[in-house]
Enzyme design. Sequence first.
Site, mmCIF file in Angstrom:
data_model
loop_
_atom_site.group_PDB
_atom_site.id
_atom_site.type_symbol
_atom_site.label_atom_id
_atom_site.label_comp_id
_atom_site.label_asym_id
_atom_site.label_seq_id
_atom_site.Cartn_x
_atom_site.Cartn_y
_atom_site.Cartn_z
ATOM 1 N N ARG A 24 -4.802 -3.562 -0.578
ATOM 2 C CA ARG A 24 -4.659 -4.861 -0.889
ATOM 3 C C ARG A 24 -5.147 -5.801 0.072
ATOM 4 N NH1 ARG A 24 1.252 -5.532 -1.302
ATOM 5 N NH2 ARG A 24 1.319 -4.156 0.272
ATOM 6 N N ASN A 42 0.357 -4.429 -5.804
ATOM 7 C CA ASN A 42 0.457 -3.023 -6.103
ATOM 8 C C ASN A 42 1.615 -3.005 -7.521
ATOM 9 O OD1 ASN A 42 -0.589 -1.880 -3.813
ATOM 10 N ND2 ASN A 42 1.146 -1.698 -2.756
#
Length: 102
Positions: A24, A42
């Site tokens: 990320r 996520n």
Amino acid sequence: MRDDPDPVRLEVTVRGRVQGVGYRYHVLRAARELGLEGWVSNEADGSVRTVAEGPRSALEDLVAALRDGPPAAIVDRVVETWQPARGGLGPFSIRSGAHRGD
């Protein structure tokens, strides 16, 4: 941002070893460097989802970064959906997701 006339929206789901490896943050850095709006998170199934808006050429550069991933990631599959921009995404950010390891 680049000089593409009209912004578009890109929604991407990335599968593989993409949680707990800094994925990320990799996406966040790339998207901010490209001047994009949107978010990355996520998902409960182990994937990472990204929604971004901006010039198509910048979004294509983002897809290249998503395919590469950070060094510890293993990207198995990248699924892209392109749509007209809707606006309202704001500065690119990380949204809380199912996995807290990054």
